[in-house]
Write a protein that holds these residues in place. Structure first.
Motif, PDB file in Angstrom:
ATOM      1  N   PHE A 130       4.341 -20.895  59.070  1.00 43.24           N
ATOM      2  CA  PHE A 130       4.448 -19.605  58.205  1.00 43.24           C
ATOM      3  C   PHE A 130       4.603 -19.975  56.923  1.00 43.24           C
ATOM      4  N   ASP A 131       3.602 -19.322  55.769  1.00 43.47           N
ATOM      5  CA  ASP A 131       3.680 -19.576  54.700  1.00 43.47           C
ATOM      6  C   ASP A 131       4.723 -19.014  53.783  1.00 43.47           C
ATOM      7  N   TYR A 132       5.445 -19.441  52.750  1.00 42.35           N
ATOM      8  CA  TYR A 132       6.371 -19.024  51.912  1.00 42.35           C
ATOM      9  C   TYR A 132       5.974 -19.485  50.444  1.00 42.35           C
ATOM     10  N   ALA A 133       6.517 -18.651  49.515  1.00 43.53           N
ATOM     11  CA  ALA A 133       6.258 -19.136  48.073  1.00 43.53           C
ATOM     12  C   ALA A 133       7.360 -19.932  47.771  1.00 43.53           C
ATOM     13  N   VAL A 134       6.969 -20.887  46.868  1.00 49.50           N
ATOM     14  CA  VAL A 134       7.814 -21.866  46.366  1.00 49.50           C
ATOM     15  C   VAL A 134       8.484 -21.391  44.868  1.00 49.50           C
ATOM     16  N   PRO A 135       9.524 -21.238  44.706  1.00 54.76           N
ATOM     17  CA  PRO A 135       9.947 -20.808  43.265  1.00 54.76           C
ATOM     18  C   PRO A 135      10.215 -22.183  42.442  1.00 54.76           C
ATOM     19  N   GLU A 136       9.784 -21.932  41.151  1.00 57.93           N
ATOM     20  CA  GLU A 136       9.791 -23.037  40.521  1.00 57.93           C
ATOM     21  C   GLU A 136      11.057 -23.871  40.264  1.00 57.93           C
ATOM     22  N   GLU A 137      12.199 -23.414  40.336  1.00 57.51           N
ATOM     23  CA  GLU A 137      13.304 -24.347  40.513  1.00 57.51           C
ATOM     24  C   GLU A 137      13.651 -24.935  41.567  1.00 57.51           C
ATOM     25  N   LEU A 138      12.596 -24.846  42.486  1.00 58.09           N
ATOM     26  CA  LEU A 138      12.847 -25.644  43.857  1.00 58.09           C
ATOM     27  C   LEU A 138      11.652 -26.526  44.107  1.00 58.09           C
ATOM     28  N   ASP A 139      10.900 -26.560  42.905  1.00 57.83           N
ATOM     29  CA  ASP A 139       9.557 -27.327  42.973  1.00 57.83           C
ATOM     30  C   ASP A 139       9.782 -28.868  43.254  1.00 57.83           C
ATOM     31  N   ALA A 140      10.584 -29.316  42.633  1.00 59.09           N
ATOM     32  CA  ALA A 140      10.842 -30.821  42.447  1.00 59.09           C
ATOM     33  C   ALA A 140      11.364 -31.147  44.173  1.00 59.09           C
ATOM     34  N   GLU A 141      12.084 -30.340  44.383  1.00 56.86           N
ATOM     35  CA  GLU A 141      13.082 -30.580  45.655  1.00 56.86           C
ATOM     36  C   GLU A 141      12.150 -30.265  46.867  1.00 56.86           C
ATOM     37  N   ALA A 142      11.346 -29.375  47.041  1.00 53.39           N
ATOM     38  CA  ALA A 142      10.655 -28.863  48.350  1.00 53.39           C
ATOM     39  C   ALA A 142       9.463 -29.411  48.350  1.00 53.39           C
ATOM     40  N   GLN A 143       9.494 -30.757  48.955  1.00 53.22           N
ATOM     41  CA  GLN A 143       8.677 -31.746  49.250  1.00 53.22           C
ATOM     42  C   GLN A 143       8.362 -31.718  50.846  1.00 53.22           C
ATOM     43  N   PRO A 144       7.111 -32.060  51.228  1.00 49.46           N
ATOM     44  CA  PRO A 144       6.929 -32.248  52.721  1.00 49.46           C
ATOM     45  C   PRO A 144       7.771 -32.958  53.535  1.00 49.46           C
ATOM     46  N   GLY A 145       8.437 -32.436  54.570  1.00 41.09           N
ATOM     47  CA  GLY A 145       9.314 -33.311  55.430  1.00 41.09           C
ATOM     48  C   GLY A 145      10.776 -32.962  55.232  1.00 41.09           C
ATOM     49  N   ARG A 170       4.155 -24.355  53.656  1.00 39.06           N
ATOM     50  CA  ARG A 170       3.901 -24.203  54.934  1.00 39.06           C
ATOM     51  C   ARG A 170       5.167 -24.511  55.842  1.00 39.06           C
ATOM     52  N   VAL A 171       5.864 -23.702  56.545  1.00 35.18           N
ATOM     53  CA  VAL A 171       7.008 -23.996  57.128  1.00 35.18           C
ATOM     54  C   VAL A 171       7.127 -23.926  58.688  1.00 35.18           C
ATOM     55  N   LEU A 172       7.638 -24.799  59.297  1.00 35.07           N
ATOM     56  CA  LEU A 172       7.773 -24.672  60.646  1.00 35.07           C
ATOM     57  C   LEU A 172       9.323 -24.207  60.997  1.00 35.07           C
ATOM     58  N   VAL A 173       9.223 -22.798  61.368  1.00 32.20           N
ATOM     59  CA  VAL A 173      10.621 -22.303  61.625  1.00 32.20           C
ATOM     60  C   VAL A 173      11.500 -22.663  63.132  1.00 32.20           C
ATOM     61  N   ASP A 174      12.826 -22.661  62.731  1.00 30.28           N
ATOM     62  CA  ASP A 174      13.145 -23.161  63.991  1.00 30.28           C
ATOM     63  C   ASP A 174      13.699 -22.017  65.132  1.00 30.28           C
ATOM     64  N   LYS A 175      12.599 -21.633  65.669  1.00 31.98           N
ATOM     65  CA  LYS A 175      12.744 -20.432  66.642  1.00 31.98           C
ATOM     66  C   LYS A 175      12.707 -20.917  68.213  1.00 31.98           C
ATOM     67  N   GLY A 176      11.762 -21.659  68.461  1.00 35.40           N
ATOM     68  CA  GLY A 176      11.519 -22.349  69.501  1.00 35.40           C
ATOM     69  C   GLY A 176      11.169 -21.455  70.715  1.00 35.40           C
ATOM     70  N   VAL A 177      10.341 -20.520  70.345  1.00 38.12           N
ATOM     71  CA  VAL A 177       9.801 -19.597  71.195  1.00 38.12           C
ATOM     72  C   VAL A 177       8.120 -19.818  71.075  1.00 38.12           C
ATOM     73  N   LEU A 178       7.425 -19.591  72.037  1.00 42.14           N
ATOM     74  CA  LEU A 178       6.008 -20.138  72.415  1.00 42.14           C
ATOM     75  C   LEU A 178       5.112 -19.373  71.346  1.00 42.14           C
ATOM     76  N   HIS A 179       5.442 -17.995  71.358  1.00 42.99           N
ATOM     77  CA  HIS A 179       4.467 -17.031  70.644  1.00 42.99           C
ATOM     78  C   HIS A 179       4.554 -17.353  69.128  1.00 42.99           C
TER      79      HIS A 179
END
Length: 729
Positions: free
Chosen positions: A77-92, A63-72
């Motif tokens: 937004f949900d995104y799939a996590v590739p296996e190669e990014l599994d270790a680095e893709a941590q919350p925060g 679950r990603v907060l995109v840096d759009k800065g518009v209220l609507h």
């Protein structure tokens, strides 16, 4: 065989048989081709779409907060996590994702396309609520987790309170990344220091108890009315030291870099190096991010900084301190424009930590915290106040008009004597409520404003020129006379700092004159006799204190059409008078303002708390902030009308206005939130009773989001919404 070169070109095998050159090709061309091929081998394309790549086996959805800065788009937004990014893709962590591709752009079960934008990975989950195919995370920018759960919760609370977007708040809370700073390890944390001595806190009735509560792990909340003088920075250092001694962290937010430097020096003198971080914009992006990382990693438990430091991720927060909450610098100019006081109040409630709001003066909001029982007063006895404060004397505007001495150098006889006597002992401070040179003029007899005969614009004085000049049409006026009384003599309505310095220099030719203002702010001045002319907020500290101070043109600050005019004038006067020596050491302050006015009387008695309590009582009767919650909606008349017609306000809401706003002139600095130059705007105020502020903010946010979703920026007239505006007229 061929080697890819760029996007479409290639180098043939025939060229290679020639040693990599064509006929007659110089050696430099070969070197250029090889360098180009070498660069082409480095991936320069956008991050991969991970087409066909395996997903992470556990928690494959990010679950990603995109840096759009518009209220609507203020949601995750949900995104799939590739296996190669599994270790680095941590919350925060910071990530990059593709955003904006429709459902029709799907390939091999994975959504593709869209532009790359930055974002924060908020959490990993096993399943998604989204029914369509997910795009994959494009890139983990850095494995450094910069967005903690606590910081995310604070940012969400601030966004909800101010009807803003979470992405906008996080832009204020998380500084831009510096790869070099991330690669450098932070130092090891130091053990807690010893509990500091009470020191000058003994001057306050409950000062020792406040420090003792912090040192023992308590969370006291207080509104501190500081005694005049320079001890305030050392006193802040002691409460920070007491908090660190309990094994917890502390956060201090100050209005400007000069105040930060004083507290920084006091903390270093008390606790030594390495126990606190300084977060200011002056430090530069890399150094500031390095200091911020040291705080987030727990290497440093104390933070001192300006407005942006209010979001600093201090571990085990035990105390938040705000100095001079009435200063305009504490109000953030960028969306959603939070105030540091309100953010620190949210942090105190969220982290259940101590709270200290200090100032020489007292705002109405601070008085309300005490009135409601949320905080306790931290004040000195009247004997201590009288012993530390200077003598304050007043000169009314009528006295100034009748006094012939005032026409020589804007100084009435009383002020002239105070300057002359003060210069025998040390420096004298002169506060003027305006910077620069150009004054607007008025009749010396009847005080009618001097107007241009051609366009009725205000006439202004010019440096080194006798003729006046219109501030609107620019035409000069050499033979002005007053249409009201027929007088020919003029006086400046408000004279700038440079003009005042010139006049005082002529009146006291043997004394050096220094100026401190927006263009050049002095930090300190020597204790030798000198005249120091300063605008409010730019007063330098004098070694040993000023011998005297003159507060000129008080009516100019009191006469502003603003709800906070009296409170703000008193705060600025007291801030200048607090730099003057005590009455016992000969310190004298002369204020040129009507003596019967309430702020002037509060200055004479040195009673800012009493003034704030009376202001709070009057605002409660009238239903004005901070007793009520208020929001401002401004924009072109048609935009404001459309917004008010569409917003679903709470039933208790009351709409005041709309009323026209002053047209922004081409010349001069444009205030934050002011209309664009030359445009005619209106503003409506929306007021709700206590306890309904959250409902008002939610309604305003929903209406603004709906306008943006319909293309309000281009298709409709845009309006600005601000919750708790600092100035409401």
């Amino acid at each position: 065989m061929s080697v890819g070169f760029g996007k479409n070109a290639c180098v043939s095998s025939g060229d290679e048989r020639d040693g990599g050159r064509g006929e007659g090709a110089p050696p430099e061309q070969l070197a250029l081709i090889r360098e180009s091929v070498r660069k082409a081998e480095v991936p320069r394309a956008k991050p991969r779409t991970w087409r066909g790549a395996a997903l992470a086996k556990e928690l494959p959805v990010a679950r990603v907060l995109v840096d759009k800065g518009v209220l609507h788009l203020d949601r995750y937004f949900d995104y799939a996590v590739p296996e190669e990014l599994d270790a680095e893709a941590q919350p925060g962590v910071r990530v990059r994702v593709r955003f904006g591709a429709g459902r029709g752009r799907v390939r091999d079960g994975r959504r593709e396309g869209g532009g790359l934008i930055d974002g924060f990975l908020v959490e990993r989950v096993a399943e998604t609520d989204y029914s369509g195919p997910l795009a994959a995370l494009a890139q983990v920018v850095s494995p450094e987790p910069v967005l903690s759960e606590e910081l995310l919760g604070l940012a969400r609370a601030v966004a909800d309170r101010y009807a803003g977007s979470l992405a906008d708040v996080l832009q204020l809370a998380v500084p831009p990344r510096s790869a070099r700073a991330e690669q450098r390890p932070s130092p090891a944390p130091l053990p807690p220091p010893a509990v500091p001595e009470v020191g000058s806190w003994a001057r306050y009735e409950h000062g020792g108890a406040f420090l003792e509560a912090l040192a023992s792990g308590g969370s006291p909340r207080a509104v501190w009315n500081a005694l005049p003088g320079g001890e305030w920075s050392e006193e802040i250092a002691r409460v920070v030291g007491a908090t660190l001694a309990s094994g917890r962290g502390a956060l201090v937010v100050l209005p400007d870099g000069r105040a930060v430097a004083r507290v920084d020096a006091a903390l270093t003198a008390l606790l030594g190096q390495g126990r606190h971080a300084v977060l200011t914009a002056d430090a530069g992006p890399e150094k500031r991010y390095r200091e911020w990382l040291a705080v987030r990693r727990g290497s440093v438990r104390a933070v001192v900084g300006t407005r942006a430091a209010m979001f600093a991720p201090v571990r085990d927060l035990g105390l938040v301190v705000l100095w001079d909450d009435g200063d305009d610098s504490h109000s953030e100019p960028h969306a959603p424009q939070p105030h540091a006081r309100e953010v620190l109040l949210l942090r105190a409630a969220q982290d259940k930590c101590g709270f200290l709001l200090g100032s020489w003066s007292c705002t109405v909001e601070a008085a309300q915290l005490v009135e409601t029982g949320w905080a306790r007063p931290l004040v000195a006895s009247r004997e201590q106040v009288r012993g530390a404060a200077p003598l304050v004397r007043t000169v009314g505007d009528g006295d100034l008009a009748r006094d012939e001495a005032a026409r020589a150098a804007r100084l009435p006889t009383l002020a002239w004597q105070a300057v002359r006597d003060g210069l025998r002992q040390g420096p004298v401070l002169v506060q003027v409520p305006r910077r620069g040179y150009v004054p607007r003029m008025a009749c010396a007899n009847c005080r009618a404003p001097a107007r241009c005969r051609h366009c009725s614009g205000p006439l202004e004085g010019q440096e080194g020129v006798d003729a006046l000049k219109c501030g609107w049409c620019g035409q000069e006026e050499a033979a002005w006379h007053c249409p009201e009384c027929g007088g020919f003599r003029l006086r400046a309505q408000v004279v700038g700092a440079r003009r005042t310095a010139e006049e005082l220099g002529r009146a006291f030719p043997a004394v050096p004159v220094r100026t401190s203002g927006r263009e050049h702010v002095l930090d300190t001045v020597p204790g030798a006799p000198a005249l120091v002319v300063s605008t409010p907020g730019a007063e330098p500290v004098a070694e040993g204190g000023y011998a005297a101070a003159l507060l000129l043109d008080g009516w100019a600050m009191l006469g502003r059409p603003d709800l906070r005019a009296g409170e703000d004038a008193l705060r600025r006067w007291i801030a200048a008078a607090a730099l003057v020596r005590p009455q016992g050491a000969g310190g004298t302050v002369v204020v040129v303002a009507e003596p019967t006015l309430r702020p002037v009387q509060a200055l004479v008695r040195w009673d800012p708390v009493g003034h704030a309590v009376r202001e709070l009582s009057e605002r409660a009767e009238l239903g004005f902030p901070p007793v009520s919650r208020m929001a401002a909606v401004s924009g072109p008349p048609e935009g404001v009308a459309a917004f008010l017609g569409a917003v679903e306000l709470p039933g208790e809401a009351e709409v005041l206005g709309p009323v026209p706003l002053p047209v922004t002139a081409v010349r001069g600095a444009r205030r934050v939130g002011a209309p664009p130059v030359g445009e005619r705007w209106e503003r409506a105020l929306i007021r709700v009773p206590p306890g309904r502020g959250a409902a008002l903010a939610a309604a305003l946010k929903a209406a603004q989001a709906a306008r943006m979703a319909r293309g309000g920026v281009g298709g409709e007239v845009a309006v600005r919404v601000r919750v708790d505006p600092p100035d409401i007229g």
